[in-house]
Design a protein around this motif. Structure first.
Motif, PDB file in Angstrom:
ATOM      1  N   GLY A   1       0.779  -1.227   0.058  1.00  0.00           N
ATOM      2  CA  GLY A   1      -0.001   0.006   0.054  1.00  0.00           C
ATOM      3  C   GLY A   1       0.750   1.276   0.073  1.00  0.00           C
ATOM      4  O   GLY A   1       0.197   2.379  -0.063  1.00  0.00           O
ATOM      5  N   ALA A   2       1.881   1.227   0.005  1.00  0.00           N
ATOM      6  CA  ALA A   2       2.765   2.472  -0.209  1.00  0.00           C
ATOM      7  C   ALA A   2       2.918   3.000  -1.293  1.00  0.00           C
ATOM      8  O   ALA A   2       2.833   2.543  -2.363  1.00  0.00           O
ATOM      9  CB  ALA A   2       4.438   2.013   0.303  1.00  0.00           C
ATOM     10  N   THR A   3       2.958   4.274  -1.365  1.00  0.00           N
ATOM     11  CA  THR A   3       3.179   5.252  -2.734  1.00  0.00           C
ATOM     12  C   THR A   3       4.849   5.396  -2.798  1.00  0.00           C
ATOM     13  O   THR A   3       5.331   5.971  -1.716  1.00  0.00           O
ATOM     14  CB  THR A   3       2.520   6.464  -2.491  1.00  0.00           C
ATOM     15  OG1 THR A   3       1.108   6.275  -2.417  1.00  0.00           O
ATOM     16  CG2 THR A   3       2.855   7.234  -3.943  1.00  0.00           C
ATOM     17  N   LEU A   4       5.269   5.163  -3.877  1.00  0.00           N
ATOM     18  CA  LEU A   4       6.590   5.230  -3.998  1.00  0.00           C
ATOM     19  C   LEU A   4       7.232   6.329  -5.049  1.00  0.00           C
ATOM     20  O   LEU A   4       6.923   6.367  -6.038  1.00  0.00           O
ATOM     21  CB  LEU A   4       7.371   3.776  -4.450  1.00  0.00           C
ATOM     22  CG  LEU A   4       6.871   2.497  -3.816  1.00  0.00           C
ATOM     23  CD1 LEU A   4       7.600   1.371  -4.495  1.00  0.00           C
ATOM     24  CD2 LEU A   4       7.302   2.758  -2.512  1.00  0.00           C
ATOM     25  N   LEU A   5       7.958   7.085  -4.407  1.00  0.00           N
ATOM     26  CA  LEU A   5       8.478   8.149  -5.258  1.00  0.00           C
ATOM     27  C   LEU A   5      10.176   8.160  -5.198  1.00  0.00           C
ATOM     28  O   LEU A   5      10.684   7.397  -4.379  1.00  0.00           O
ATOM     29  CB  LEU A   5       8.230   9.780  -4.828  1.00  0.00           C
ATOM     30  CG  LEU A   5       6.589   9.683  -4.686  1.00  0.00           C
ATOM     31  CD1 LEU A   5       6.512  11.223  -3.847  1.00  0.00           C
ATOM     32  CD2 LEU A   5       5.942   9.903  -5.562  1.00  0.00           C
ATOM     33  N   ASN A   6      10.947   8.708  -6.033  1.00  0.00           N
ATOM     34  CA  ASN A   6      12.541   8.885  -6.022  1.00  0.00           C
ATOM     35  C   ASN A   6      12.901  10.464  -5.885  1.00  0.00           C
ATOM     36  O   ASN A   6      12.321  11.143  -6.756  1.00  0.00           O
ATOM     37  CB  ASN A   6      12.951   8.091  -6.940  1.00  0.00           C
ATOM     38  CG  ASN A   6      14.445   8.185  -6.960  1.00  0.00           C
ATOM     39  OD1 ASN A   6      15.079   7.416  -6.127  1.00  0.00           O
ATOM     40  ND2 ASN A   6      15.179   8.881  -7.955  1.00  0.00           N
ATOM     41  N   GLN A   7      13.959  10.636  -5.164  1.00  0.00           N
ATOM     42  CA  GLN A   7      14.661  11.905  -5.514  1.00  0.00           C
ATOM     43  C   GLN A   7      16.120  11.310  -5.561  1.00  0.00           C
ATOM     44  O   GLN A   7      16.773  10.609  -5.121  1.00  0.00           O
ATOM     45  CB  GLN A   7      14.635  12.831  -4.032  1.00  0.00           C
ATOM     46  CG  GLN A   7      15.108  12.030  -2.783  1.00  0.00           C
ATOM     47  CD  GLN A   7      15.001  13.117  -1.593  1.00  0.00           C
ATOM     48  OE1 GLN A   7      14.204  14.006  -1.804  1.00  0.00           O
ATOM     49  NE2 GLN A   7      15.825  12.819  -0.700  1.00  0.00           N
ATOM     50  N   SER A   8      16.687  12.468  -6.437  1.00  0.00           N
ATOM     51  CA  SER A   8      18.155  12.107  -6.980  1.00  0.00           C
ATOM     52  C   SER A   8      18.713  13.550  -6.506  1.00  0.00           C
ATOM     53  O   SER A   8      18.164  14.497  -6.401  1.00  0.00           O
ATOM     54  CB  SER A   8      18.202  11.849  -8.419  1.00  0.00           C
ATOM     55  OG  SER A   8      17.582  10.776  -8.686  1.00  0.00           O
ATOM     56  N   VAL A   9      20.054  13.355  -6.616  1.00  0.00           N
ATOM     57  CA  VAL A   9      21.035  14.558  -6.471  1.00  0.00           C
ATOM     58  C   VAL A   9      21.725  14.577  -7.755  1.00  0.00           C
ATOM     59  O   VAL A   9      22.486  13.639  -8.290  1.00  0.00           O
ATOM     60  CB  VAL A   9      22.063  14.316  -5.574  1.00  0.00           C
ATOM     61  CG1 VAL A   9      22.771  15.693  -5.190  1.00  0.00           C
ATOM     62  CG2 VAL A   9      21.380  14.319  -4.092  1.00  0.00           C
ATOM     63  N   LEU A  10      21.783  15.676  -8.391  1.00  0.00           N
ATOM     64  CA  LEU A  10      22.370  15.944  -9.679  1.00  0.00           C
ATOM     65  C   LEU A  10      23.991  16.094  -9.259  1.00  0.00           C
ATOM     66  O   LEU A  10      24.303  16.901  -8.579  1.00  0.00           O
ATOM     67  CB  LEU A  10      22.252  17.170 -10.362  1.00  0.00           C
ATOM     68  CG  LEU A  10      22.567  17.432 -11.795  1.00  0.00           C
ATOM     69  CD1 LEU A  10      22.205  16.528 -12.721  1.00  0.00           C
ATOM     70  CD2 LEU A  10      22.039  19.032 -12.148  1.00  0.00           C
ATOM     71  N   LEU A  11      24.836  14.958  -9.827  1.00  0.00           N
ATOM     72  CA  LEU A  11      26.163  14.969  -9.466  1.00  0.00           C
ATOM     73  C   LEU A  11      26.872  14.713 -10.696  1.00  0.00           C
ATOM     74  O   LEU A  11      26.994  14.046 -11.491  1.00  0.00           O
ATOM     75  CB  LEU A  11      26.266  13.681  -8.492  1.00  0.00           C
ATOM     76  CG  LEU A  11      25.381  13.572  -7.237  1.00  0.00           C
ATOM     77  CD1 LEU A  11      25.235  12.123  -6.854  1.00  0.00           C
ATOM     78  CD2 LEU A  11      25.962  14.418  -6.244  1.00  0.00           C
TER      79      LEU A  11
END
Length: 334
Positions: free
Chosen positions: A243-253
């Protein structure tokens, strides 16, 4: 010579096995300090931590591997870096109670743990004194009282360190206490552990997600498609089924994911794993990490190219966190 190490099945065993010296990391990958123009740091103040699962995704004998460059203590860290800070987001100004940060009107952030399964060299909290700032059992009641006293707070964010470094029983107790506050509707967990140790998705964690009355949002921290192994994809499927909603965050490297083709491949892989791209952060001015910076004109060019390559829902929002502002600042507004 590459040394092959077994990958433990138990997530806590993987976490214990993450501590590795710079020399040990290079030996495992068949590399030497001479393979890096600026050299490496043998005994950094911010220890090298790489769990066996993540280590297994790094290409041996490749000094330019994008996963390796996120975790190896390079010589640039020791060079003078004017204008760099140990608290680049001025988080000390936002402490409302022990372990509690109030940056945003409707959200409260708990520093749930000072531990993390993997030490990313660009981390904006790499200099944090977690002993003084993180939530502990003794401090928990004060933080929860502060949240309960403010009905404007709708969402509690668990951060760190990494909240999934907590044992399941401790995490369950904390989430249960948060869910007991009537005006909290959403629980958000930010985690790099899920990429570094996908076996962290235990039956107890899934049961916690499935049984809480709160809407659960999990923000994965992944920067490159090579991090998203079959085991990570399977872990994401189990979280979604719970039941989790999944998002992603990245860092521009710089030198890791600072081109549109690499980011596009990552976004497509995330979506195939059931994870929606969310944020692409520009680096914070943290001391020791200047060599990861990508300047704003370059970031704007990458953003524009991505919008021409991908459907809108696959393009992460390019942002920078600016101290004192009540939300993240879009790249277009910088």
């Amino acid at each position: 010579m590459t040394i092959l190490l077994p990958v433990p099945d138990d997530w806590q065993a993987q976490a214990r096995a993450a501590r590795i010296s710079t020399a040990g990391l290079l030996t495992h990958l068949g590399l030497t300090p001479a393979d890096f123009p600026a050299g490496v740091i043998a005994d950094p103040d911010f220890p090298v931590m790489v769990p066996p699962h993540f280590l297994a995704q790094i290409r041996p004998r490749d000094p330019a591997d994008p996963l390796l460059l996120q975790v190896l203590a390079l010589g640039q860290e020791a060079r003078p870096q004017p204008g760099r800070l140990t608290d680049p987001l001025e988080e000390a100004d936002y402490r409302a109670a022990p372990g509690l940060l109030r940056k945003y009107r409707s959200r409260a952030l708990l520093i749930a743990s000072g531990a993390c399964a993997i030490h990313c060299r660009y981390c904006f909290r790499r200099h944090s004194d977690y002993g003084a700032t993180m939530l502990t059992r003794a401090r928990e009641a004060e933080a929860l009282v502060a949240i309960a006293a403010d009905p404007a707070i709708e969402e509690v964010i668990l951060s760190g360190g990494d909240p999934l470094s907590l044992p399941d029983a401790r995490l369950d107790a904390l989430v249960t206490a948060i869910a007991a506050i009537p005006h909290i509707a959403t629980l958000r967990l930010h985690s790099r552990t899920l990429v570094a140790i996908p076996s962290r998705v235990t039956e107890a964690l899934l049961q916690l997600i499935a049984s809480t009355r709160l809407s659960v949002v999990i923000v994965l921290h992944s920067n490159h498609a090579h991090e998203l192994s079959a085991d990570v994809a399977a872990a994401m499927a189990r979280l979604r089924a719970a039941g989790a909603t999944l998002l992603n965050q990245s860092v521009l490297l710089a030198g890791i994911n600072d081109d549109a083709a690499t980011i596009a491949a990552h976004c497509r892989r995330l979506f195939a794993c059931g994870v929606l791209p969310y944020y692409m952060h520009l680096t914070d001015p943290v001391a020791g990490a200047a060599h990861y910076d990508v300047d704003e004109p370059r970031a704007r060019a990458i953003d524009a190219e991505l919008r021409a390559m991908l459907a809108g829902y696959l393009v992460p929002r390019f942002v920078r966190e600016v101290p004192g502002r009540d939300s993240k600042t879009p790249l277009a507004a910088l």
